[in-house]
Write an enzyme that holds these catalytic residues in place. Sequence first.
Site, PDB file in Angstrom:
ATOM      1  N   HIS A 294     -12.053   1.659  -4.285  1.00  0.00           N
ATOM      2  CA  HIS A 294     -11.299   0.755  -5.156  1.00  0.00           C
ATOM      3  C   HIS A 294     -12.125  -0.502  -5.406  1.00  0.00           C
ATOM      4  CE1 HIS A 294      -7.183   2.600  -4.578  1.00  0.00           C
ATOM      5  NE2 HIS A 294      -7.849   3.130  -3.568  1.00  0.00           N
TER       6      HIS A 294
ATOM      7  N   TYR B 127       0.869  -1.174   0.000  1.00  0.00           N
ATOM      8  CA  TYR B 127       0.000   0.000   0.000  1.00  0.00           C
ATOM      9  C   TYR B 127       0.912   1.231   0.000  1.00  0.00           C
ATOM     10  CZ  TYR B 127      -3.280   3.593   1.537  1.00  0.00           C
ATOM     11  OH  TYR B 127      -4.014   4.743   1.637  1.00  0.00           O
TER      12      TYR B 127
ATOM     13  N   ASP C 278      -2.326  -1.623  -3.845  1.00  0.00           N
ATOM     14  CA  ASP C 278      -2.665  -0.255  -4.200  1.00  0.00           C
ATOM     15  C   ASP C 278      -1.354   0.532  -4.229  1.00  0.00           C
ATOM     16  OD1 ASP C 278      -3.537   2.320  -4.461  1.00  0.00           O
ATOM     17  OD2 ASP C 278      -4.660   2.386  -2.574  1.00  0.00           O
TER      18      ASP C 278
END
Length: 267
Positions: free
Chosen positions: A257, A111, A154
């Site tokens: 998302h 992330y 991500d």
Amino acid sequence: MVMRLITWNINSLRLRLPLLKKLVEEENPDIVCLQETKVPDPLFPAEALVELGFPHQLYRGMKGYNGVAILSRLPLDSVTNTPDWCSRSDCRHIAASIQTPGGPVMLHDFYVPAGGDIPDPEENEKFAHKLAFVEEAAKWFTDSPPVRSIVVGDLNIAPLEHDVWSHRQLLKIVSHTPPETERLNTWMAAGFEDAMRRITPEPTKLYTWWSYRNKDWKKSDRGRRLDHVWLTPDLMPGLRNIRVLRDVRDWDSPSDHVPVVLDFDPA
């Protein structure tokens, strides 16, 4: 042996546990990688995830933000010799080794910092942190070239022209600026290939994120591809398919998302 892996910025695991249950029932993944779990380790809902069929779990979290987790039906070996990125201990990376018939596969769940709103590292410390994080990741993988490895997560950068709804309008918007995309490409070049774009090549538009600010996200379709799946070249022959589950953005109380599904044969 085709394995199914899902990566998803869930934007609060405990809040969206029912959505994860629905996703698992519909897609039947072997492995789920989550980002932005937003739960400290003592409160991680491990028992509920065992009930979903994932007895093997690795997680690293903190209160209120960040947090990553790997959930698996297959045994996992935790990889502990990873860096403390930017010396912040802020729960942005977790790694596991997965045993497969073709040998172990190294799985990295990331992330990357979002970077705030101002694309100037001198004016915006969050943007400086983001650039430093990606630079550090690129150097680490360059110094230790990956083999039979996967990076998912991500990464908060949309590198290609058709990874955003308007290349021209977003060149000065954080997530698509040249300083970010150049650094992300350097990281990928340390030993990975963009598996999503192998399945869906440019110039096809490909997004995984739509802002909550867009009331009708589907009509405006102002998306960005912030979530990624990278494979090392030795795993690319086993790539079978990658799907972006756009419909999940319409579920009740969704993340901004959507999940990305990878089907691959690790032999």
